[in-house]
Design an enzyme around this catalytic site. Structure first.
Site, PDB file in Angstrom:
ATOM      1  N   LEU A 230     -17.426   0.965  15.311  1.00 48.95           N
ATOM      2  CA  LEU A 230     -18.447   1.793  14.647  1.00 48.95           C
ATOM      3  C   LEU A 230     -17.888   3.183  14.365  1.00 48.95           C
ATOM      4  CD1 LEU A 230     -21.724   0.946  16.612  1.00 48.95           C
ATOM      5  CD2 LEU A 230     -20.914  -0.007  14.466  1.00 48.95           C
ATOM      6  N   CYS A 285     -20.289  -2.523   4.927  1.00 45.25           N
ATOM      7  CA  CYS A 285     -20.049  -2.029   6.288  1.00 45.25           C
ATOM      8  C   CYS A 285     -20.470  -0.586   6.550  1.00 45.25           C
ATOM      9  CB  CYS A 285     -18.570  -2.182   6.624  1.00 45.25           C
ATOM     10  SG  CYS A 285     -18.051  -3.898   6.568  1.00 45.25           S
ATOM     11  N   LYS A 288     -24.307   0.170   6.811  1.00 49.03           N
ATOM     12  CA  LYS A 288     -24.894  -0.619   7.905  1.00 49.03           C
ATOM     13  C   LYS A 288     -24.426  -0.078   9.259  1.00 49.03           C
ATOM     14  CE  LYS A 288     -22.808  -4.724   8.603  1.00 49.03           C
ATOM     15  NZ  LYS A 288     -22.207  -4.717   9.937  1.00 49.03           N
TER      16      LYS A 288
HETATM   17  N1  LIG Z   1     -16.936  -7.727   5.050  1.00 51.91           N
HETATM   18  C1  LIG Z   1     -16.035  -6.965   5.606  1.00 51.91           C
HETATM   19  O1  LIG Z   1     -15.193  -6.375   4.948  1.00 51.91           O
HETATM   20  C2  LIG Z   1     -16.004  -6.815   7.086  1.00 51.91           C
HETATM   21  C3  LIG Z   1     -14.887  -6.265   7.682  1.00 51.91           C
HETATM   22  C4  LIG Z   1     -14.863  -6.096   9.071  1.00 51.91           C
HETATM   23  C5  LIG Z   1     -15.936  -6.511   9.835  1.00 51.91           C
HETATM   24  N2  LIG Z   1     -17.018  -7.049   9.238  1.00 51.91           N
HETATM   25  C6  LIG Z   1     -18.110  -7.546  10.093  1.00 51.91           C
HETATM   26  O2  LIG Z   1     -17.912  -8.955  10.258  1.00 51.91           O
HETATM   27  C7  LIG Z   1     -19.153  -9.647  10.300  1.00 51.91           C
HETATM   28  C8  LIG Z   1     -19.207 -10.672   9.201  1.00 51.91           C
HETATM   29  O3  LIG Z   1     -19.178 -10.028   7.961  1.00 51.91           O
HETATM   30  P1  LIG Z   1     -18.979 -10.831   6.602  1.00 51.91           P
HETATM   31  O4  LIG Z   1     -18.835  -9.816   5.551  1.00 51.91           O
HETATM   32  O5  LIG Z   1     -17.945 -11.861   6.808  1.00 51.91           O
HETATM   33  O6  LIG Z   1     -20.408 -11.546   6.489  1.00 51.91           O
HETATM   34  P2  LIG Z   1     -20.801 -12.733   5.484  1.00 51.91           P
HETATM   35  O7  LIG Z   1     -22.248 -12.600   5.227  1.00 51.91           O
HETATM   36  O8  LIG Z   1     -19.862 -12.778   4.347  1.00 51.91           O
HETATM   37  O9  LIG Z   1     -20.536 -14.057   6.339  1.00 51.91           O
HETATM   38  C9  LIG Z   1     -21.238 -14.417   7.483  1.00 51.91           C
HETATM   39  C10 LIG Z   1     -21.405 -15.940   7.498  1.00 51.91           C
HETATM   40  O10 LIG Z   1     -21.967 -16.312   8.750  1.00 51.91           O
HETATM   41  C11 LIG Z   1     -22.803 -17.459   8.517  1.00 51.91           C
HETATM   42  N3  LIG Z   1     -23.707 -17.644   9.656  1.00 51.91           N
HETATM   43  C12 LIG Z   1     -24.747 -16.866  10.035  1.00 51.91           C
HETATM   44  N4  LIG Z   1     -25.303 -17.367  11.165  1.00 51.91           N
HETATM   45  C13 LIG Z   1     -24.613 -18.469  11.500  1.00 51.91           C
HETATM   46  C14 LIG Z   1     -24.703 -19.406  12.570  1.00 51.91           C
HETATM   47  N5  LIG Z   1     -25.612 -19.274  13.535  1.00 51.91           N
HETATM   48  N6  LIG Z   1     -23.836 -20.441  12.601  1.00 51.91           N
HETATM   49  C15 LIG Z   1     -22.890 -20.577  11.640  1.00 51.91           C
HETATM   50  N7  LIG Z   1     -22.753 -19.719  10.607  1.00 51.91           N
HETATM   51  C16 LIG Z   1     -23.596 -18.670  10.542  1.00 51.91           C
HETATM   52  C17 LIG Z   1     -23.499 -17.109   7.215  1.00 51.91           C
HETATM   53  O11 LIG Z   1     -24.029 -18.278   6.600  1.00 51.91           O
HETATM   54  C18 LIG Z   1     -22.348 -16.469   6.426  1.00 51.91           C
HETATM   55  O12 LIG Z   1     -21.683 -17.421   5.630  1.00 51.91           O
HETATM   56  C19 LIG Z   1     -20.214  -8.548  10.200  1.00 51.91           C
HETATM   57  O13 LIG Z   1     -20.578  -8.183  11.500  1.00 51.91           O
HETATM   58  C20 LIG Z   1     -19.487  -7.423   9.516  1.00 51.91           C
HETATM   59  O14 LIG Z   1     -20.045  -6.174   9.830  1.00 51.91           O
HETATM   60  C21 LIG Z   1     -17.061  -7.236   7.887  1.00 51.91           C
HETATM   61  O1  LIG Z   2     -11.301   7.671  -0.761  1.00 49.18           O
HETATM   62  C1  LIG Z   2     -12.186   6.809  -0.857  1.00 49.18           C
HETATM   63  C2  LIG Z   2     -12.104   5.558  -0.237  1.00 49.18           C
HETATM   64  C3  LIG Z   2     -13.141   4.660  -0.391  1.00 49.18           C
HETATM   65  N1  LIG Z   2     -14.220   4.966  -1.165  1.00 49.18           N
HETATM   66  C4  LIG Z   2     -15.325   3.999  -1.294  1.00 49.18           C
HETATM   67  O2  LIG Z   2     -15.729   3.611   0.016  1.00 49.18           O
HETATM   68  C5  LIG Z   2     -16.263   2.302  -0.003  1.00 49.18           C
HETATM   69  C6  LIG Z   2     -15.652   1.431   1.087  1.00 49.18           C
HETATM   70  O3  LIG Z   2     -14.283   1.206   0.810  1.00 49.18           O
HETATM   71  P1  LIG Z   2     -13.315   0.416   1.808  1.00 49.18           P
HETATM   72  O4  LIG Z   2     -13.379   1.057   3.119  1.00 49.18           O
HETATM   73  O5  LIG Z   2     -12.009   0.332   1.175  1.00 49.18           O
HETATM   74  O6  LIG Z   2     -13.987  -1.019   1.800  1.00 49.18           O
HETATM   75  P2  LIG Z   2     -14.613  -2.029   2.900  1.00 49.18           P
HETATM   76  O7  LIG Z   2     -14.128  -3.364   2.543  1.00 49.18           O
HETATM   77  O8  LIG Z   2     -16.069  -1.784   2.962  1.00 49.18           O
HETATM   78  O9  LIG Z   2     -13.930  -1.671   4.312  1.00 49.18           O
HETATM   79  C7  LIG Z   2     -14.527  -0.802   5.283  1.00 49.18           C
HETATM   80  O10 LIG Z   2     -15.469  -1.490   6.071  1.00 49.18           O
HETATM   81  C8  LIG Z   2     -14.921  -2.628   6.760  1.00 49.18           C
HETATM   82  C9  LIG Z   2     -16.082  -3.305   7.462  1.00 49.18           C
HETATM   83  O11 LIG Z   2     -16.403  -2.749   8.673  1.00 49.18           O
HETATM   84  C10 LIG Z   2     -13.843  -2.152   7.721  1.00 49.18           C
HETATM   85  O12 LIG Z   2     -13.304  -3.275   8.393  1.00 49.18           O
HETATM   86  C11 LIG Z   2     -12.761  -1.422   6.939  1.00 49.18           C
HETATM   87  O13 LIG Z   2     -11.768  -0.926   7.825  1.00 49.18           O
HETATM   88  C12 LIG Z   2     -13.396  -0.285   6.175  1.00 49.18           C
HETATM   89  O14 LIG Z   2     -12.419   0.372   5.374  1.00 49.18           O
HETATM   90  C13 LIG Z   2     -16.006   1.770  -1.405  1.00 49.18           C
HETATM   91  O15 LIG Z   2     -17.194   1.903  -2.157  1.00 49.18           O
HETATM   92  C14 LIG Z   2     -14.941   2.683  -1.944  1.00 49.18           C
HETATM   93  O16 LIG Z   2     -14.965   2.771  -3.328  1.00 49.18           O
HETATM   94  C15 LIG Z   2     -14.302   6.192  -1.779  1.00 49.18           C
HETATM   95  O17 LIG Z   2     -15.292   6.498  -2.444  1.00 49.18           O
HETATM   96  N2  LIG Z   2     -13.282   7.087  -1.610  1.00 49.18           N
END
Ligand SMILES: NC(=O)c1ccc[n+]([C@@H]2O[C@H](COP(=O)([O-])OP(=O)(O)OC[C@H]3O[C@@H](n4cnc5c(N)ncnc54)[C@H](O)[C@@H]3O)[C@@H](O)[C@H]2O)c1
Ligand SMILES: O=c1ccn([C@@H]2O[C@H](COP(=O)(O)OP(=O)(O)O[C@H]3O[C@H](CO)[C@@H](O)[C@H](O)[C@H]3O)[C@@H](O)[C@H]2O)c(=O)[nH]1
Length: 729
Positions: A230, A285, A288
């Site tokens: 976080l 992310c 949230k």
């Molecule tokens: N998206 C990112 O870039 C990113 C990066 C780092 C961390 N995270 C974190 O990782 C987690 C997942 O994010 P995401 O973007 O992959 O989410 P997502 O919504 O793309 O995928 C989550 C999947 O989990 C499935 N699901 C939910 N409940 C379930 C259950 N009980 N059994 C089986 N499947 C189930 C959903 O159907 C969905 O397909 C979140 O906590 C997010 O904050 C996301």
């Molecule tokens: O200098 C910058 C960099 C990013 N952004 C914006 O910030 C947002 C998020 O960008 P980025 O962090 O690259 O994308 P995410 O895929 O959301 O990744 C973030 O969120 C993920 C989920 O938690 C983490 O795992 C990553 O480390 C963290 O970078 C986007 O709208 C970008 O356009 C800007 O406006 N200015």
């Protein structure tokens, strides 16, 4: 938390199950399968549609490089399945990678994380497991969520089935996920401080060690690991809101945010990344996780920390609104009936993801004012755009929205006969379009609003476009260098207030701010420097320059930006007060007549300067409480200490202060017959003092308050000291 008495020894991970086939589960497991051919990896999901997409030619997400990996590993050692039961049963290690969205109803609505999917996953694991499991919390969760998972698993214990829960947050960024997974800045694994916890840590480490060097694997306690995730997102979002706030000032005074950002980024303590001013941050992310952090602070009764991080979100809303309103104002204050082209709908380039995309905010504002939108994005599914723009948060009249939007698959057609182009996503292809051609086909005057600062604005102006962007004023004198100086100090001070705010959360949750700082600092976009939690910042520059920045914003009628930077100062005052109050509380709620040693008076080590030193605040609080102070600083002139502590801002009774302080030239004599030692400056010599000797001559119980986190607290506790520090309970 009760340690789980299990005996995993002998087991080695050969089968992994990942619950959740989304943006994290899919790419992460594909890379694990590629790098660990000896491990069978099965990704399961409750959505049969998602699983069938993962098993098809067109994957459910767009991620550069992912298709090739999936094609190579699928049905070799990588499987996508809806058979959750079987996959759990056979797995040694289970990742929970499900979504953790913001609550949309009930207590905590709009702020707290909805842990339903995590909880359901834990219940499913408990239900189907027939052998021991290592359960890995990969989803981003609030601090201490692992406790709930363990509670559910333990309550459903079956004979011969034991669980270990470890935290391993994911830091990948969409668009560069494969690159991030192959070469992460760090892998954080938080485990219970038991032999079994350590063993589970080692098992997961072994999986990563197949391609990641050991030096990149960081071992922490579980709560630190959860908070680091976080905190990292909060620090990243903070950088964007900070640079966006400076962009507001640039527009008002005629500076150029690109120049200012460059100047700030060249300071190695800040670093160059994540300083791109934009229409605002989006993605699934940042918002949230910041909301979750704010909510956690509220629940922990830490309103000041909650307010501090809420500002980062508020600045983002402000930036999105400023940009949307600028479009309307520039188009002669009305967009009713006008046709506007939107280039880009994804929240950033190289992804088809639109979650929290700033484009949604811009589109909503324009639609609300009666504009017609032609939308083009190279990767976002048109159905997704329709879904986003007809969501109840965006419109209460979906039929109308359908009438007012057209989704195109070609940028030239999308801009034909429109009044303006709005760049919402920084897709590379937008840079190289033939803008002469586009200009010809547009209505005149033709406008471009570059919300991502990716185009060559001079060229566009020469073509004939009215160009508007972010963070560039129209004044003739260039004010960039003056603003850069103030901004650098503001950014540095902000980093300290950021980490100090985390120290407050650590003290309330059991996380350790040193571990959190290390985990954040290893993120190359954040960097390692200026992440030392302390009693607060001092010195002649930070406070003065921040006050000046705030004042400039007030004069420019930018109250939101003023409030944003004022928070840094407020957090600093809070930190100094917290520390001072902690001393009094620990000394049985009174220091009247007690003798307290202060080690250090300078605002930092290796200087004799005391300007704005936190030691002054601490001394004032203790003196006001009736304490007597023995002060030792190796370099500060005793006359300076007297001058500081008899200053009008510190006391209205200077005689009394002089009677209540003794200034010493030897740390051993200073601490003799005193109740407590307070470390206010991080002088190296304080680390190597003979604390056994010091302890002998102090009044018992003897206290140490380490405001600089420089001492070995375990050793001090063994000697007999009551030890208090910052960011660790
Ligand atoms: N998206 C990112 O870039 C990113 C990066 C780092 C961390 N995270 C974190 O990782 C987690 C997942 O994010 P995401 O973007 O992959 O989410 P997502 O919504 O793309 O995928 C989550 C999947 O989990 C499935 N699901 C939910 N409940 C379930 C259950 N009980 N059994 C089986 N499947 C189930 C959903 O159907 C969905 O397909 C979140 O906590 C997010 O904050 C996301
Ligand atoms: O200098 C910058 C960099 C990013 N952004 C914006 O910030 C947002 C998020 O960008 P980025 O962090 O690259 O994308 P995410 O895929 O959301 O990744 C973030 O969120 C993920 C989920 O938690 C983490 O795992 C990553 O480390 C963290 O970078 C986007 O709208 C970008 O356009 C800007 O406006 N200015």
């Amino acid at each position: 938390m009760q340690p789980v008495d299990i005996n995993f020894y002998g087991m080695a991970v050969t089968k992994i199950c990942c619950i959740g086939a989304g943006y994290v589960g899919g790419p992460t497991c594909s890379v694990i399968a590629m790098q660990c051919p000896h491990i069978k990896v099965t990704v399961v999901d409750i959505s049969a549609q998602r699983i069938s997409q993962w098993n098809s030619e067109k994957l459910p997400i767009y991620e550069p490089g992912l298709d090739d990996i999936v094609k190579k590993q699928r049905n070799v050692n990588l499987f996508f399945s809806t058979n959750i039961e079987e996959s759990i049963q056979e797995a040694d290690l289970i990742f929970i990678s499900v979504n953790t969205p913001t609550m949309t109803f009930g207590v905590g609505k709009g702020r707290a994380v909805d842990l339903t999917y995590v909880e359901n996953s834990a219940r499913t694991i408990a239900q189907f497991s027939t052998s021991d499991k290592i359960v890995v919390e990969k989803s981003t969760v609030p601090v201490r969520a692992a406790e709930s998972i363990l509670k559910i698993l333990s309550a459903n214990d079956k004979p011969n089935v034991k669980f270990q829960v470890i935290s391993n947050p994911e830091f990948l960024s969409e668009g560069v996920a494969v690159e991030n997974l192959l070469n992460p800045d760090r892998v954080i694994i938080g485990h219970e401080e038991t032999a079994d916890g350590l063993w589970a840590f080692k098992q997961l480490s072994k999986v990563y060690l197949n391609w990641i060097p050991e030096s990149k694997i960081l071992k922490t306690n579980i709560w630190s690991s959860e908070l680091t995730k976080l905190a990292a997102n909060a620090f990243l979002a903070d950088r964007i809101s900070s640079i966006n706030s400076i962009s507001v000032i640039c527009e008002a005074i005629g500076a150029d945010i690109s120049e200012v950002a460059k100047g700030i980024g060249l300071d190695s303590r800040i670093g160059r990344q994540f300083l791109q001013a934009s229409v605002g941050f989006g993605g699934s992310c940042f918002q949230k996780d910041l909301l979750s952090l704010v909510y956690i602070c509220e629940c922990l009764n830490l309103p000041r920390v909650a307010v501090y991080w809420q500002q980062v979100l508020d600045m983002n809303v402000y930036q999105k609104s400023r940009f949307s309103n600028k479009i309307i104002e520039s188009l002669f204050n009305t967009v009713t009936g006008k046709k506007i082209t939107m280039f880009g709908f994804a929240f950033k380039k190289d992804t088809g993801d639109t979650r929290e995309s700033p484009a949604i905010h811009v589109a909503k504002t324009l639609l609300d004012k009666g504009a017609k939108l032609n939308i083009y994005d190279p990767k976002v599914d048109p159905e997704q755009i329709k879904k986003d723009l007809t969501h109840p948060y965006v419109s209460d009249n979906p039929e109308n929205v359908f009438k007012f939007i057209e989704i195109h698959d070609n940028p030239y057609r999308a801009s034909h006969s429109t009044d303006a182009i709005v760049i919402c996503t920084e897709w590379d292809e937008f840079v190289n379009l033939d803008y002469e051609e586009i200009y010809k086909s547009m209505k005149k005057p033709a406008f471009i609003f570059d919300g991502r600062k990716i185009l060559n604005h001079e060229t566009l102006a020469t073509i004939g476009f009215q160009v508007h962007t972010i963070g560039k004023g129209h004044k003739t004198i260039n004010m960039s260098s003056e603003l850069t100086k103030l901004a650098i100090n503001a950014f540095l001070a902000r980093r300290i207030s950021n980490i100090n705010s985390m120290s407050v959360i650590c003290e309330a949750t059991g996380a350790d701010v040193s571990e959190v700082a290390k985990g954040i600092g290893l993120d190359s976009r954040i960097g390692r420097q200026f992440l030392q939690a302390s009693v607060g910042f001092g010195g002649s520059c930070f406070q003065k320059d921040l006050l000046s920045l705030v004042y400039i914003c007030e004069c420019l009628n930018l109250p939101r930006v003023a409030v944003y930077w004022q928070q840094v100062l407020d957090m600093n005052v809070y930190q100094k007060s917290r520390f001072s109050n902690k001393i009094i509380e620990s000394l049985f709620n009174t220091v009247t007549g007690k003798k307290i040693t202060m080690f250090g008076f300078a605002f930092k080590k290796d200087t004799g300067d005391t300007r704005e030193s936190p030691a002054i605040h601490v001394a004032k609080t203790l003196l006001d409480g009736g304490a007597k102070l023995n002060i030792y600083d190796p370099k500060v002139d005793p006359e300076q200490i007297k001058k500081d502590l008899t200053h009008l801002c510190v006391t209205d009774n200077p005689e009394n202060v002089i009677k209540s302080i003794e200034i010493h030239d030897n740390p051993y004599r200073t601490s003799q017959s005193t109740h407590a030692i307070v470390i206010c400056t991080e002088w190296d010599e304080f680390v190597n003092l003979d604390y056994e000797e010091i302890y002998k001559h102090m009044i018992k119980p003897a206290f140490i308050f380490d405001g600089c986190k420089i001492l070995n607290h375990k050793t001090l506790a063994t000697i007999g000291f009551q030890v208090y520090t910052i960011g660790k309970c």
